[in-house]
Design a protein around this motif. Structure first.
Motif, PDB file in Angstrom:
ATOM      1  N   SER A 276       0.739  -1.271   0.081  1.00 24.71           N
ATOM      2  CA  SER A 276      -0.041   0.116  -0.132  1.00 24.71           C
ATOM      3  C   SER A 276       0.760   1.248   0.065  1.00 24.71           C
ATOM      4  O   SER A 276       0.436   2.237  -0.694  1.00 24.71           O
ATOM      5  CB  SER A 276      -0.906  -0.122   1.266  1.00 24.71           C
ATOM      6  N   GLY A 277       2.044   1.212   0.694  1.00 22.75           N
ATOM      7  CA  GLY A 277       2.928   2.418   0.895  1.00 22.75           C
ATOM      8  C   GLY A 277       3.404   2.799  -0.812  1.00 22.75           C
ATOM      9  O   GLY A 277       3.541   3.789  -0.990  1.00 22.75           O
ATOM     10  N   LEU A 278       3.764   1.643  -1.250  1.00 22.16           N
ATOM     11  CA  LEU A 278       4.343   2.127  -2.665  1.00 22.16           C
ATOM     12  C   LEU A 278       3.252   2.634  -3.582  1.00 22.16           C
ATOM     13  O   LEU A 278       3.389   3.535  -4.557  1.00 22.16           O
ATOM     14  CB  LEU A 278       4.656   0.541  -3.203  1.00 22.16           C
ATOM     15  N   VAL A 279       1.749   2.238  -3.471  1.00 20.49           N
ATOM     16  CA  VAL A 279       0.861   2.700  -4.035  1.00 20.49           C
ATOM     17  C   VAL A 279       0.687   4.414  -3.783  1.00 20.49           C
ATOM     18  O   VAL A 279       0.679   5.096  -4.534  1.00 20.49           O
ATOM     19  CB  VAL A 279      -0.279   2.010  -4.061  1.00 20.49           C
ATOM     20  N   ALA A 280       0.670   4.634  -2.591  1.00 25.33           N
ATOM     21  CA  ALA A 280       0.484   5.760  -1.939  1.00 25.33           C
ATOM     22  C   ALA A 280       1.659   6.848  -2.388  1.00 25.33           C
ATOM     23  O   ALA A 280       1.341   7.889  -2.952  1.00 25.33           O
ATOM     24  CB  ALA A 280       0.301   5.951  -0.416  1.00 25.33           C
ATOM     25  N   PHE A 281       2.836   6.465  -1.785  1.00 22.24           N
ATOM     26  CA  PHE A 281       3.964   7.232  -2.227  1.00 22.24           C
ATOM     27  C   PHE A 281       4.262   7.409  -3.809  1.00 22.24           C
ATOM     28  O   PHE A 281       4.334   8.480  -4.220  1.00 22.24           O
ATOM     29  CB  PHE A 281       5.229   6.724  -1.594  1.00 22.24           C
ATOM     30  N   GLY A 282       4.044   6.318  -4.358  1.00 24.18           N
ATOM     31  CA  GLY A 282       4.356   6.584  -6.049  1.00 24.18           C
ATOM     32  C   GLY A 282       3.377   7.145  -6.499  1.00 24.18           C
ATOM     33  O   GLY A 282       3.539   8.206  -7.554  1.00 24.18           O
ATOM     34  N   GLY A 283       2.009   6.878  -6.160  1.00 28.56           N
ATOM     35  CA  GLY A 283       1.054   7.867  -6.687  1.00 28.56           C
ATOM     36  C   GLY A 283       0.895   9.071  -6.464  1.00 28.56           C
ATOM     37  O   GLY A 283       0.523   9.858  -7.448  1.00 28.56           O
ATOM     38  N   ALA A 284       1.230   9.356  -5.075  1.00 31.38           N
ATOM     39  CA  ALA A 284       1.432  10.841  -4.598  1.00 31.38           C
ATOM     40  C   ALA A 284       2.387  11.611  -5.372  1.00 31.38           C
ATOM     41  O   ALA A 284       2.132  12.845  -5.832  1.00 31.38           O
ATOM     42  CB  ALA A 284       1.442  10.912  -3.243  1.00 31.38           C
ATOM     43  N   PHE A 285       3.461  11.185  -5.779  1.00 27.20           N
ATOM     44  CA  PHE A 285       4.650  11.632  -6.261  1.00 27.20           C
ATOM     45  C   PHE A 285       4.295  11.917  -7.450  1.00 27.20           C
ATOM     46  O   PHE A 285       4.405  13.086  -8.328  1.00 27.20           O
ATOM     47  CB  PHE A 285       5.717  10.811  -6.250  1.00 27.20           C
ATOM     48  N   LEU A 286       3.608  11.042  -8.447  1.00 28.58           N
ATOM     49  CA  LEU A 286       3.191  11.274  -9.820  1.00 28.58           C
ATOM     50  C   LEU A 286       2.230  12.259  -9.945  1.00 28.58           C
ATOM     51  O   LEU A 286       2.257  13.127 -10.652  1.00 28.58           O
ATOM     52  CB  LEU A 286       2.854  10.109 -10.479  1.00 28.58           C
ATOM     53  N   THR A 287       1.095  12.394  -9.023  1.00 32.89           N
ATOM     54  CA  THR A 287       0.447  13.366  -8.932  1.00 32.89           C
ATOM     55  C   THR A 287       0.659  14.714  -8.822  1.00 32.89           C
ATOM     56  O   THR A 287       0.309  15.625  -9.224  1.00 32.89           O
ATOM     57  CB  THR A 287      -0.925  12.778  -7.710  1.00 32.89           C
ATOM     58  N   TRP A 288       1.841  14.609  -8.010  1.00 32.45           N
ATOM     59  CA  TRP A 288       2.198  15.837  -7.384  1.00 32.45           C
ATOM     60  C   TRP A 288       3.048  16.572  -8.694  1.00 32.45           C
ATOM     61  O   TRP A 288       2.957  17.750  -9.048  1.00 32.45           O
ATOM     62  CB  TRP A 288       3.197  15.766  -6.383  1.00 32.45           C
ATOM     63  N   ALA A 289       3.710  15.611  -9.339  1.00 31.51           N
ATOM     64  CA  ALA A 289       4.428  16.304 -10.737  1.00 31.51           C
ATOM     65  C   ALA A 289       3.669  16.516 -11.706  1.00 31.51           C
ATOM     66  O   ALA A 289       3.789  17.444 -12.421  1.00 31.51           O
ATOM     67  CB  ALA A 289       5.048  15.141 -11.033  1.00 31.51           C
ATOM     68  N   PHE A 290       2.355  16.052 -11.977  1.00 31.95           N
ATOM     69  CA  PHE A 290       1.389  16.496 -12.826  1.00 31.95           C
ATOM     70  C   PHE A 290       0.297  17.312 -12.545  1.00 31.95           C
ATOM     71  O   PHE A 290      -0.300  18.138 -13.429  1.00 31.95           O
ATOM     72  CB  PHE A 290       1.044  15.171 -13.630  1.00 31.95           C
ATOM     73  N   HIS A 291      -0.067  17.291 -11.264  1.00 30.75           N
ATOM     74  CA  HIS A 291      -1.457  17.912 -10.908  1.00 30.75           C
ATOM     75  C   HIS A 291      -1.194  18.788  -9.531  1.00 30.75           C
ATOM     76  O   HIS A 291      -2.179  19.342  -9.147  1.00 30.75           O
ATOM     77  CB  HIS A 291      -2.467  16.914 -10.500  1.00 30.75           C
ATOM     78  N   GLY A 292       0.019  18.903  -9.201  1.00 24.99           N
ATOM     79  CA  GLY A 292       0.145  19.909  -7.894  1.00 24.99           C
ATOM     80  C   GLY A 292      -0.122  19.092  -6.553  1.00 24.99           C
ATOM     81  O   GLY A 292      -0.492  17.887  -6.358  1.00 24.99           O
ATOM     82  N   THR A 293       0.392  19.808  -5.653  1.00 26.23           N
ATOM     83  CA  THR A 293       0.545  19.504  -4.079  1.00 26.23           C
ATOM     84  C   THR A 293      -0.863  18.929  -3.676  1.00 26.23           C
ATOM     85  O   THR A 293      -1.328  18.120  -2.961  1.00 26.23           O
ATOM     86  CB  THR A 293       1.046  20.487  -3.227  1.00 26.23           C
TER      87      THR A 293
END
Length: 398
Positions: A276-293
């Motif tokens: 779950s942590g990989l999904v959370a952190f990986g998804g959050a990083f990609l979302t931050w990169a493309f859609h913001g904080t």
């Protein structure tokens, strides 16, 4: 013995579904890679259906799910819960294997799509084909949903383990077909029409053989296929737990509030640990990169909320409905939700007893404790989430 009319209707449905790609190529300008993309989507639907269908299997799993499996503690739960009268009981003990199958969708299945996009050059979906592919996919989902409901309603898995509901051979065959044929999808301009047509014909024929073979194996129509399918479907029936006669001297229920508090803590921890942590952190990083904080924080909180909710349900099923019944003959753990005895320890088999604070102890204002019954063979049984463990100990000692 299945009704002949039902068999004919099912075979007709299989033939009709496999004819759809032919119609797509001839009338809707689909390419070979478009057909492979539809097969890849169908593979995900099949795994999801098998995982859900397997929850209703009446026998224990034929093999253990493995130490990595999510919710592995549920594998020892006895009994089932009826969510809807027409569907029969759902067995929590099947959850680890069934969720393991769904992890295949969440973790491995997307990799198949990535591999298909690599080996199948440029156009996975032919221009303008997305709406017709979506309609075809909707038909696949509806067909599998109807099949799932029919299988459960007719009790197809009442005397079979969870593995029988997961078509492993068919899924592996589909993935192999997709990846092997992907190398020939969308051939270069120099390729002949005859060559492309041959590839398409082989793909459709192999897919049809996989579907018909899986159907015949499930029905027992072909002995060789049935024996191969049955290798992963054998399991011994569940041994019943002993239940003393008469009324118990005392009944003690677990503290459900303490169970839920523990579940919240476990959910927060599991949300930051793999997978779950990989999904959370990986998804959050990609979302931050493309859609913001803001979007990244929203995604992380959503993953955390789902992890906590899942743990609350899991821990409630494990401990929230337990009732410890104390007899002169011994101690019985009974689950009121599943309406089934979980374990029994005879009085003569108790070598020692001791109490301890539970995970919460006094930290959150809940004086919950644990009573451990040490057995003569070295094993033990634990009575957990007790409001007053010392009082329960005194009752057992008497």
């Amino acid at each position: 013995m299945p009704h002949p009319g039902s068999t004919r209707r099912t075979l007709a449905a299989i033939l009709g579904a496999n004819a759809l790609p032919v119609v797509g190529v001839l009338a809707l300008d689909w390419t070979v890679s478009t057909v492979l993309a539809l097969y890849w989507l169908e593979t995900g639907v099949l795994v999801a259906r098998g995982g859900v269908e397997g929850l209703f299997a009446g026998r224990p799993p034929a093999t253990e799910a493995g130490g990595w499996a999510p919710f592995e503690d549920l594998a020892d739960k006895r009994g089932g819960v009826v969510l809807y009268d027409a569907l029969g009981p759902l067995y929590p003990r099947n959850v680890p294997v069934a969720v393991g199958a769904l992890w295949l969708v969440l973790l491995v299945w997307p990799l198949g799509g990535v591999g298909l996009s690599v080996v199948g050059p440029d156009r996975l979906l032919a221009p303008g084909s997305a709406p017709t592919v979506a309609v075809a996919l909707a038909g696949i989902v509806v067909s599998n949903a109807v099949g799932l409901a029919a299988a459960v309603r007719r009790g197809r898995y009442d005397d079979r383990p969870v593995h029988a509901a997961i078509p492993q051979g068919r899924i592996v065959g589909l993935v192999a077909l997709i990846l092997a044929a992907g190398a020939f999808a969308n051939p270069p301009e120099t390729a002949t029409v005859a060559g492309t047509s041959l590839v398409f014909g082989v793909v459709v024929a192999v897919k049809l053989c996989l579907d018909v073979g899986a159907f015949l194996a499930a029905r027992g129509s072909v002995p060789v296929l049935s024996r191969l399918a049955a290798r992963t479907q054998e399991s011994a029936p569940e041994e019943p737990a002993h239940v003393p006669t008469g009324d118990p001297a005392a009944r003690v229920r677990t503290d459900r509030t303490a169970v839920r508090l523990r579940a919240v803590g476990l959910g927060i921890v599991s949300a930051v640990l793999p997978p779950s942590g990989l999904v959370a952190f990986g998804g959050a990083f990609l979302t931050w990169a493309f859609h913001g904080t803001l979007a990244a924080v929203a995604l992380a909180l959503a993953v955390l909320a789902v992890a906590v909710l899942v743990r609350v349900v899991e821990q409630d099923v494990l401990f929230g409905h337990l009732e410890y019944r104390i007899y002169d003959e011994g101690v019985l753990a009974y689950d009121r939700l599943l309406d089934a005895p979980q374990w029994f320890v005879p009085t003569h088999d108790i070598a020692d007893t001791r109490t301890s604070d539970g995970l919460l102890g006094h930290r959150f204002g809940y004086d919950t404790g644990v009573l451990r019954l040490q057995r003569r063979d070295g094993g033990d049984a634990r009575l957990v989430f007790l409001d007053d463990a010392d009082r329960v100990l005194a009752t057992v000692d008497r």
